[in-house]
Design a protein around this motif. Structure first.
Motif, PDB file in Angstrom:
ATOM      1  N   TRP A   1       0.599  -1.106  -0.033  1.00 14.88           N
ATOM      2  CA  TRP A   1      -0.547  -0.419  -0.124  1.00 14.88           C
ATOM      3  C   TRP A   1       0.954   1.449   0.122  1.00 14.88           C
ATOM      4  O   TRP A   1       0.646   1.923   0.999  1.00 14.88           O
ATOM      5  CB  TRP A   1      -1.046   0.238   1.173  1.00 14.88           C
ATOM      6  N   GLY A   2       1.781   0.705  -0.749  1.00 15.39           N
ATOM      7  CA  GLY A   2       2.959   2.659  -0.840  1.00 15.39           C
ATOM      8  C   GLY A   2       3.931   2.451   0.446  1.00 15.39           C
ATOM      9  O   GLY A   2       4.651   3.758   0.493  1.00 15.39           O
ATOM     10  N   GLY A   3       4.481   1.204   0.558  1.00 19.64           N
ATOM     11  CA  GLY A   3       5.498   1.327   1.793  1.00 19.64           C
ATOM     12  C   GLY A   3       4.941   1.793   3.165  1.00 19.64           C
ATOM     13  O   GLY A   3       5.555   2.136   4.007  1.00 19.64           O
ATOM     14  N   VAL A   4       3.629   1.326   3.468  1.00 16.27           N
ATOM     15  CA  VAL A   4       3.231   1.265   4.995  1.00 16.27           C
ATOM     16  C   VAL A   4       4.375   0.968   5.429  1.00 16.27           C
ATOM     17  O   VAL A   4       4.731   1.450   6.809  1.00 16.27           O
ATOM     18  CB  VAL A   4       2.172   1.446   4.953  1.00 16.27           C
ATOM     19  N   HIS A   5       4.289  -0.249   5.672  1.00 20.81           N
ATOM     20  CA  HIS A   5       4.694  -1.233   6.563  1.00 20.81           C
ATOM     21  C   HIS A   5       7.182  -0.896   6.555  1.00 20.81           C
ATOM     22  O   HIS A   5       7.496  -1.183   7.807  1.00 20.81           O
ATOM     23  CB  HIS A   5       5.596  -2.357   6.044  1.00 20.81           C
ATOM     24  N   ILE A   6       7.059  -0.087   5.308  1.00 21.10           N
ATOM     25  CA  ILE A   6       8.824  -0.166   4.503  1.00 21.10           C
ATOM     26  C   ILE A   6       8.690   1.400   5.051  1.00 21.10           C
ATOM     27  O   ILE A   6      10.317   1.303   5.867  1.00 21.10           O
ATOM     28  CB  ILE A   6       8.738  -0.213   2.934  1.00 21.10           C
ATOM     29  N   ASN A   7       8.685   2.130   4.739  1.00 25.54           N
ATOM     30  CA  ASN A   7       8.621   3.240   4.809  1.00 25.54           C
ATOM     31  C   ASN A   7       8.792   4.298   5.975  1.00 25.54           C
ATOM     32  O   ASN A   7       8.932   5.195   5.833  1.00 25.54           O
ATOM     33  CB  ASN A   7       8.159   4.955   3.804  1.00 25.54           C
ATOM     34  N   SER A   8       8.142   3.423   7.012  1.00 26.90           N
ATOM     35  CA  SER A   8       7.427   3.642   8.586  1.00 26.90           C
ATOM     36  C   SER A   8       8.997   3.573   9.252  1.00 26.90           C
ATOM     37  O   SER A   8       9.330   4.812  10.009  1.00 26.90           O
ATOM     38  CB  SER A   8       6.737   2.788   8.623  1.00 26.90           C
ATOM     39  N   GLY A   9       9.809   3.380   8.647  1.00 29.97           N
ATOM     40  CA  GLY A   9      11.596   3.397   9.550  1.00 29.97           C
ATOM     41  C   GLY A   9      11.551   4.838   9.163  1.00 29.97           C
ATOM     42  O   GLY A   9      12.509   4.922  10.273  1.00 29.97           O
ATOM     43  N   ILE A  10      10.958   5.945   8.049  1.00 30.89           N
ATOM     44  CA  ILE A  10      12.176   6.664   8.471  1.00 30.89           C
ATOM     45  C   ILE A  10      11.697   7.619   9.774  1.00 30.89           C
ATOM     46  O   ILE A  10      12.151   8.049  10.086  1.00 30.89           O
ATOM     47  CB  ILE A  10      11.584   7.468   7.593  1.00 30.89           C
ATOM     48  N   PRO A  11       9.911   7.762  10.095  1.00 30.74           N
ATOM     49  CA  PRO A  11       9.447   8.709  10.858  1.00 30.74           C
ATOM     50  C   PRO A  11       9.946   7.223  12.170  1.00 30.74           C
ATOM     51  O   PRO A  11       9.745   8.533  13.315  1.00 30.74           O
ATOM     52  CB  PRO A  11       8.002   8.721  11.209  1.00 30.74           C
ATOM     53  N   ASN A  12       9.881   6.532  12.065  1.00 31.72           N
ATOM     54  CA  ASN A  12      10.254   5.699  13.928  1.00 31.72           C
ATOM     55  C   ASN A  12      11.862   6.532  13.795  1.00 31.72           C
ATOM     56  O   ASN A  12      11.876   6.369  15.147  1.00 31.72           O
ATOM     57  CB  ASN A  12      10.579   4.203  13.135  1.00 31.72           C
ATOM     58  N   LYS A  13      12.374   6.419  13.446  1.00 29.44           N
ATOM     59  CA  LYS A  13      13.962   6.693  13.143  1.00 29.44           C
ATOM     60  C   LYS A  13      14.281   8.271  13.783  1.00 29.44           C
ATOM     61  O   LYS A  13      14.837   8.895  14.931  1.00 29.44           O
ATOM     62  CB  LYS A  13      15.157   7.319  12.161  1.00 29.44           C
ATOM     63  N   ALA A  14      13.279   9.505  13.328  1.00 29.93           N
ATOM     64  CA  ALA A  14      12.638  10.827  14.306  1.00 29.93           C
ATOM     65  C   ALA A  14      12.546  10.588  15.536  1.00 29.93           C
ATOM     66  O   ALA A  14      12.799  10.798  16.023  1.00 29.93           O
ATOM     67  CB  ALA A  14      11.934  11.053  13.137  1.00 29.93           C
ATOM     68  N   ALA A  15      11.482   9.191  15.529  1.00 28.20           N
ATOM     69  CA  ALA A  15      10.970   9.385  17.287  1.00 28.20           C
ATOM     70  C   ALA A  15      11.411   8.689  17.903  1.00 28.20           C
ATOM     71  O   ALA A  15      12.447   9.446  19.144  1.00 28.20           O
ATOM     72  CB  ALA A  15       9.658   7.934  17.171  1.00 28.20           C
ATOM     73  N   TYR A  16      13.077   7.527  17.358  1.00 29.38           N
ATOM     74  CA  TYR A  16      13.866   7.227  17.879  1.00 29.38           C
ATOM     75  C   TYR A  16      14.924   8.602  18.506  1.00 29.38           C
ATOM     76  O   TYR A  16      15.448   9.033  19.816  1.00 29.38           O
ATOM     77  CB  TYR A  16      15.106   6.539  17.504  1.00 29.38           C
ATOM     78  N   TYR A  17      15.250   9.421  18.198  1.00 30.68           N
ATOM     79  CA  TYR A  17      15.857  10.694  17.824  1.00 30.68           C
ATOM     80  C   TYR A  17      15.659  11.399  18.591  1.00 30.68           C
ATOM     81  O   TYR A  17      15.736  12.376  19.580  1.00 30.68           O
ATOM     82  CB  TYR A  17      16.224  11.663  17.146  1.00 30.68           C
ATOM     83  N   THR A  18      14.132  11.852  18.794  1.00 30.82           N
ATOM     84  CA  THR A  18      12.920  12.760  19.548  1.00 30.82           C
ATOM     85  C   THR A  18      13.062  12.395  21.104  1.00 30.82           C
ATOM     86  O   THR A  18      13.042  13.005  21.946  1.00 30.82           O
ATOM     87  CB  THR A  18      12.048  13.119  19.464  1.00 30.82           C
ATOM     88  N   ILE A  19      12.701  11.106  21.213  1.00 29.96           N
ATOM     89  CA  ILE A  19      12.850  10.074  22.584  1.00 29.96           C
ATOM     90  C   ILE A  19      14.349  10.587  23.326  1.00 29.96           C
ATOM     91  O   ILE A  19      14.472  10.495  24.622  1.00 29.96           O
ATOM     92  CB  ILE A  19      12.252   9.054  22.172  1.00 29.96           C
ATOM     93  N   ASN A  20      15.298  10.220  22.681  1.00 36.95           N
ATOM     94  CA  ASN A  20      16.333  10.247  22.745  1.00 36.95           C
ATOM     95  C   ASN A  20      16.648  11.768  23.602  1.00 36.95           C
ATOM     96  O   ASN A  20      17.761  12.018  24.742  1.00 36.95           O
ATOM     97  CB  ASN A  20      17.593   9.872  21.974  1.00 36.95           C
TER      98      ASN A  20
END
Length: 527
Positions: A451-470
């Motif tokens: 569906w346009g990479g919903v499980h694939i491209n979620s890695g990008i906002p996931n990494k942004a969340a990682y930086y935010t949480i840190n």
């Protein structure tokens, strides 16, 4: 890695007229594969005392030319909410001839002093004033057309089960509403039909049918699925809230501050035939058998996720209205997945090699129930960037519930193999996900294309969340993410919109330093 970035973004300056004064505004939008971009406009608007529906209408009317929206023609107020910060959020449907545009809303946010803090949503600035209003059939007939299109016998999806408590259960939900459907700038009067059921397979069908011709404009089964990682049910002892009836104990939790209950079923009978199934029971209130282990975890973790949302955000169940949280374990045969079907959770047992009991991971349960939260708040469309955000927010709240590591579903993935996972917030690349916009994958909006990479491209906002949480810590980060999801994100929000929503949430809650941390986190991933 040879992933190619295809996302085209722009940030442009414009002006907003407020109270007769022109002020500069920042407009964030995204060209996301032809979909209507979600815009986020924030500035110190030169307007005061916006403390009522009438005052907001006056503000919008003063800005009609620059927003390209007419308050009395293009917008219909649907609700007004005041949050714990004293900010008030005026939520409008974007309408054409008083018919709502599908997957669209416009929100005006004011602070407790009556200043306008932001305006965001799907403006549809280029939409026509009118669409053809001919209707060849009614909304009830549209439901029949939808059943025909998905090729499912309604009777198979509408079987009633009677529990041992004497209650009837039906997993089928049907809704049909008239909307204006937009695809690539073409606006069409349509019926939006929702068909949610758990048999003969898990489904949350979203079907758009041309109201004049009966043609299906779009049909997607958007059941949110997630698979986990780890060694399965770990054999730990849990304290369970149960219900005693006629000398039998049920996995039926009435102790939570909600209108409904948390209840857990077993899909005896195998493949799809008996959903929601039968209550998991025990005569001694000791659920120790092998078959009961999956149910124990499903029941316990559903309560844990309820407690997390209630204790942290004062949210009462996934819809904030205290609805039942229903789970079914032993779903299907060797079913390597878990899913939120739109009205309940289902958990497979896995095949024993790739997965074991999928209810054995608390971050999987949190992930799926966060899909339910998203469905009842932001409504992020399950495709392309909005769909990747839908997946990412579920991963992020999965982490908040289970913050021992950055891995997702590690407890039930590949039993017997330690240290691996389905995904990682800290290192998406390790699990074949991009973690920067220069690795963004442009995939087709089909089932084969995720569906346009919903499980694939979620890695990008996931990494942004990682930086935010840190940078900010869990306590602040979770409040920022919850506020963005429930207040600022709208159905077509994309990565740029999510950044703006999280920046605004950080500013609202903790001020400019927190906003700067969010800005840097997203800059680190190329946004």
């Amino acid at each position: 890695m040879n992933w190619k970035s295809v996302m085209a973004t722009f940030v442009l300056g414009t002006s907003i007229v407020a109270g007769g004064t022109t002020v500069s505004a920042d407009v964030s939008a995204d060209l996301d594969q032809g979909k209507e971009a979600s815009q986020f406009i924030k500035k110190n608007f030169d307007v005061k005392n916006v403390v009522s529906n009438k005052a907001v209408d006056k503000f919008l009317k003063a800005n009609e030319s620059t927003l390209n929206l007419k308050v009395n023609k293009d917008l219909k107020l649907v609700k007004t909410e005041t949050d714990e910060l004293g900010m008030t959020h005026y939520v409008y449907n974007r309408v054409i001839q008083n018919v709502p545009v599908a997957n669209s809303k416009v929100v005006v946010h004011t602070d407790k002093k009556g200043n306008v803090a932001a305006v965001n949503g799907e403006f549809h600035s280029d939409a026509p004033d009118k669409v053809r209003q001919q209707k060849a059939f009614n909304k009830h007939q549209a439901v029949d057309y939808a059943w025909d299109h998905i090729d499912v016998d309604r009777e198979d999806a509408d079987k009633v089960q009677k529990s041992e408590l004497g209650e009837d259960f039906n997993t089928l939900t049907e809704n049909s509403d008239l909307v204006v459907y937009n695809e690539d700038g073409e606006y069409t009067l349509a019926y939006h039909v929702e068909l949610q059921f758990a048999q003969p397979y898990p489904a949350n069908w979203q079907v758009y049918i041309n109201a004049e011709t009966g043609d299906v404009l779009k049909a997607s089964n958007v059941v949110h699925e997630a698979t986990g990682t780890g060694t399965g049910v770990l054999g730990d002892t849990k304290s369970l809230n149960t219900y005693a009836y006629n000398n039998t104990y049920y996995l039926f939790d009435t102790t939570k501050p909600m209108n409904g209950v948390i209840e857990t079923f077993d899909n005896y009978g195998g493949q799809y035939s008996s959903l929601p199934g039968y209550y998991v029971t025990d005569s001694g209130n000791t659920f120790y058998s092998e078959r009961q282990k999956a149910a124990v975890d499903a029941h316990y973790y559903a309560g844990e996720v309820f407690d997390y949302y209630y204790d942290t955000f004062n949210r009462v169940s996934y819809d904030n209205n205290g609805s039942d949280i229903r789970s079914t374990v032993h779903y299907g045969s060797n079913y390597n997945n878990a899913a939120w079907t739109g009205n309940q959770m289902i958990y497979g047992d896995g095949d024993g090699s790739t997965f074991t009991y999928l209810s054995g991971a608390d971050d999987i349960v949190a992930h799926e129930l966060t899909h339910a939260v998203t469905d009842t708040t932001a409504g992020l469309i399950y495709e392309n960037q909005s769909g990747a955000l839908n997946e990412s927010f579920s991963d992020v709240f999965g982490y908040f519930v289970d913050s021992e590591d950055w891995l997702m579903g590690e407890d039930v993935y590949t039993p017997g193999v330690s240290g691996d996972a389905l995904r990682s917030l800290s290192n998406p690349n390790a699990y074949n996900q991009p973690d920067h916009m220069n690795e963004y994958q442009n995939l087709p909006n089909t089932e084969a294309g995720d569906w346009g990479g919903v499980h694939i491209n979620s890695g990008i906002p996931n990494k942004a969340a990682y930086y935010t949480i840190n940078s900010l810590g869990i306590s602040k980060a979770q409040q920022i993410y919850y506020r963005a999801l429930t207040v600022y994100l709208t159905p077509s929000s994309n990565f740029q919109s999510a950044k703006a929503a999280l920046q605004q949430s950080a500013q609202d809650l903790y001020g400019s330093s927190a906003k700067s941390a969010v800005t840097q986190a997203w800059s680190n991933v190329g946004l």
